[in-house]
Scaffold this active site. Sequence first.
Site, PDB file in Angstrom:
ATOM      1  N   GLU A 171      23.863 -55.340 -19.413  1.00  0.00           N
ATOM      2  CA  GLU A 171      22.980 -56.451 -19.791  1.00  0.00           C
ATOM      3  C   GLU A 171      22.637 -57.339 -18.599  1.00  0.00           C
ATOM      4  O   GLU A 171      22.201 -58.480 -18.761  1.00  0.00           O
ATOM      5  CB  GLU A 171      23.655 -57.295 -20.877  1.00  0.00           C
ATOM      6  CG  GLU A 171      24.901 -58.045 -20.448  1.00  0.00           C
ATOM      7  CD  GLU A 171      26.185 -57.242 -20.566  1.00  0.00           C
ATOM      8  OE1 GLU A 171      27.264 -57.864 -20.658  1.00  0.00           O
ATOM      9  OE2 GLU A 171      26.116 -55.998 -20.561  1.00  0.00           O
ATOM     10  N   ASP A 187      -3.085  -3.325  -2.377  1.00  0.00           N
ATOM     11  CA  ASP A 187      -3.933  -2.174  -2.687  1.00  0.00           C
ATOM     12  C   ASP A 187      -3.958  -1.974  -4.204  1.00  0.00           C
ATOM     13  O   ASP A 187      -3.051  -2.414  -4.922  1.00  0.00           O
ATOM     14  CB  ASP A 187      -3.386  -0.928  -1.988  1.00  0.00           C
ATOM     15  CG  ASP A 187      -4.323   0.264  -2.128  1.00  0.00           C
ATOM     16  OD1 ASP A 187      -5.553   0.052  -2.189  1.00  0.00           O
ATOM     17  OD2 ASP A 187      -3.813   1.401  -2.212  1.00  0.00           O
ATOM     18  N   ASP A 228      20.034 -51.983 -28.093  1.00  0.00           N
ATOM     19  CA  ASP A 228      18.941 -51.394 -27.319  1.00  0.00           C
ATOM     20  C   ASP A 228      17.623 -52.123 -27.576  1.00  0.00           C
ATOM     21  O   ASP A 228      16.823 -52.337 -26.653  1.00  0.00           O
ATOM     22  CB  ASP A 228      18.785 -49.907 -27.662  1.00  0.00           C
ATOM     23  CG  ASP A 228      19.924 -49.058 -27.125  1.00  0.00           C
ATOM     24  OD1 ASP A 228      20.702 -49.570 -26.293  1.00  0.00           O
ATOM     25  OD2 ASP A 228      20.035 -47.889 -27.548  1.00  0.00           O
ATOM     26  N   ASP A 237      21.783 -62.554 -16.819  1.00  0.00           N
ATOM     27  CA  ASP A 237      22.737 -61.883 -17.703  1.00  0.00           C
ATOM     28  C   ASP A 237      22.513 -62.363 -19.135  1.00  0.00           C
ATOM     29  O   ASP A 237      22.398 -63.564 -19.393  1.00  0.00           O
ATOM     30  CB  ASP A 237      24.171 -62.197 -17.261  1.00  0.00           C
ATOM     31  CG  ASP A 237      25.201 -61.369 -18.008  1.00  0.00           C
ATOM     32  OD1 ASP A 237      25.538 -60.281 -17.515  1.00  0.00           O
ATOM     33  OD2 ASP A 237      25.647 -61.809 -19.092  1.00  0.00           O
ATOM     34  N   ILE A 238      22.448 -61.428 -20.075  1.00  0.00           N
ATOM     35  CA  ILE A 238      22.285 -61.779 -21.490  1.00  0.00           C
ATOM     36  C   ILE A 238      23.631 -62.275 -22.027  1.00  0.00           C
ATOM     37  O   ILE A 238      24.649 -61.578 -21.926  1.00  0.00           O
ATOM     38  CB  ILE A 238      21.799 -60.570 -22.300  1.00  0.00           C
ATOM     39  CG1 ILE A 238      20.440 -60.095 -21.788  1.00  0.00           C
ATOM     40  CG2 ILE A 238      21.702 -60.925 -23.790  1.00  0.00           C
ATOM     41  CD1 ILE A 238      19.916 -58.837 -22.456  1.00  0.00           C
ATOM     42  N   ASP A 242       0.872  -1.185   0.000  1.00  0.00           N
ATOM     43  CA  ASP A 242       0.000   0.000   0.000  1.00  0.00           C
ATOM     44  C   ASP A 242       0.904   1.229   0.000  1.00  0.00           C
ATOM     45  O   ASP A 242       1.916   1.253   0.715  1.00  0.00           O
ATOM     46  CB  ASP A 242      -0.906   0.004   1.234  1.00  0.00           C
ATOM     47  CG  ASP A 242      -2.104   0.930   1.080  1.00  0.00           C
ATOM     48  OD1 ASP A 242      -1.902   2.118   0.720  1.00  0.00           O
ATOM     49  OD2 ASP A 242      -3.237   0.484   1.316  1.00  0.00           O
ATOM     50  N   ASP A 243       0.543   2.237  -0.772  1.00  0.00           N
ATOM     51  CA  ASP A 243       1.386   3.429  -0.847  1.00  0.00           C
ATOM     52  C   ASP A 243       1.138   4.393   0.304  1.00  0.00           C
ATOM     53  O   ASP A 243       1.887   5.355   0.473  1.00  0.00           O
ATOM     54  CB  ASP A 243       1.185   4.152  -2.177  1.00  0.00           C
ATOM     55  CG  ASP A 243      -0.234   4.658  -2.356  1.00  0.00           C
ATOM     56  OD1 ASP A 243      -1.171   3.894  -2.022  1.00  0.00           O
ATOM     57  OD2 ASP A 243      -0.415   5.786  -2.833  1.00  0.00           O
TER      58      ASP A 243
END
Length: 456
Positions: A373, A53, A347, A330-331, A9-10
Amino acid sequence: MTARVLVVDDIPANRKLLDARLSAEYFEVATASDGFEALDVCARAQCDIVLLDVMMPGMDGFEVCRRLKTDPKTHHIPVIIVTALDQPSDRIRGLEAGADDFLTKPVVDVALFARVRSLARLKMLGDELRLRAQTTREIGLTDALMEAVNDPGLGGRVLLVDDRENSWRRISAALASSQTVDVETSPQEALFRAAEGEYDVVVVSLGLEGFDALRLCAQLRSLERTRMTPVVLVASPDDNARVLRGLEVGVNDYVIRPLDPAELTARIRTQVRRQRYTAQLRSNLQASMELAITDGLTGLHNRRYMEMHLQSLLDQAAARQRPLSTLVVDIDFFKSVNDTHGHDAGDDVLREFSRRLKASVRGIDLACRLGGEEFVVIMPETDGAVAQIVAERIRSKVAEAPFVTSGGRAAIDVTVSVGVASFLGADDASTLLKRADLALYRAKASGRNRVVADAA
């Protein structure tokens, strides 16, 4: 509860008066004499709520409010415009600028304090979401949040709970051009409908016949699915005490009869915007949590998640004297897949393997990508004999058909080796995983594409 309130507010006397009134109620108070100072205080996150205000030199309150609400850094701070302006057009202008409420001077203390507490509580509920969601902004999830900040609040789904036909028809007509309104005349059914309907706002008439509307509001706040849904009361001029009580139980806003259609529309749009913003914060938080615990390539849980939960699963198994088994998978010869067919094909193999792995285990089993993997499956309520059967099912599921990669241009034969270890009653997580890993080593040493159980 307390909160940090910024009074803008001023006129020094007005600032001192509000400071004294709010401090007496144990709020922390900061003041600003113009809009520029207010924007600076808010940008530095030094307040929870703004009392603003309108008539100020340099920049009026409407512009200050608009800037706060269009800046993602300050959008979440509630703003109450407190002014001597009392025309409906002024109130609507303030609401359309993004204000959360518009109070006309002189303001009754009880109403002011209730509104400040209500809005500060709602802000604090969202602060945790907002702070956590900052992580998602850092990794690029900004567009959706910016859309929520700039959302006009149109096209929302509103559930109107009102058992007087002339009343709900007027409200529906006022909102029809900006929102989709469903009417529920039975307050007993309203709770179920709100929980099932995914509404953006629930509007509740305080004048429900033979039913306490505030009880419905409290029930909406107690249900998980409606806890964050904005609730707006429609009240009569003599309902002040009940409106204040409603704010205490978690009501977001209210309108007083006779309804100004433009004000009602503006208030509902504000609530729709807030709901969408909060929903986006929750969505971003969920995304960040998933990124933290999920392997991005395979969609399985990651090593971090496994390490967080394996020990607790072992503790439960020990306390209940129940079995638990672990597989390390495990692959075989995965490096040759990358070397021969390229990393994109690799991927594809990892993704397809993960799909087959998930199809071979139960919902309660924890399947994780350990890295590269190598994968781990934690199986509660599973002894060693059953774990070996599951491991063999995984092995055969992988070997039964080639893996299609590179958009169908190649088909690769893939096999896996599996090590099995069962909880002995005193293992910690690292010991159990080490025993399963040693079993995997023996499976690979003895020719691969096979299951070996730990001999311990």
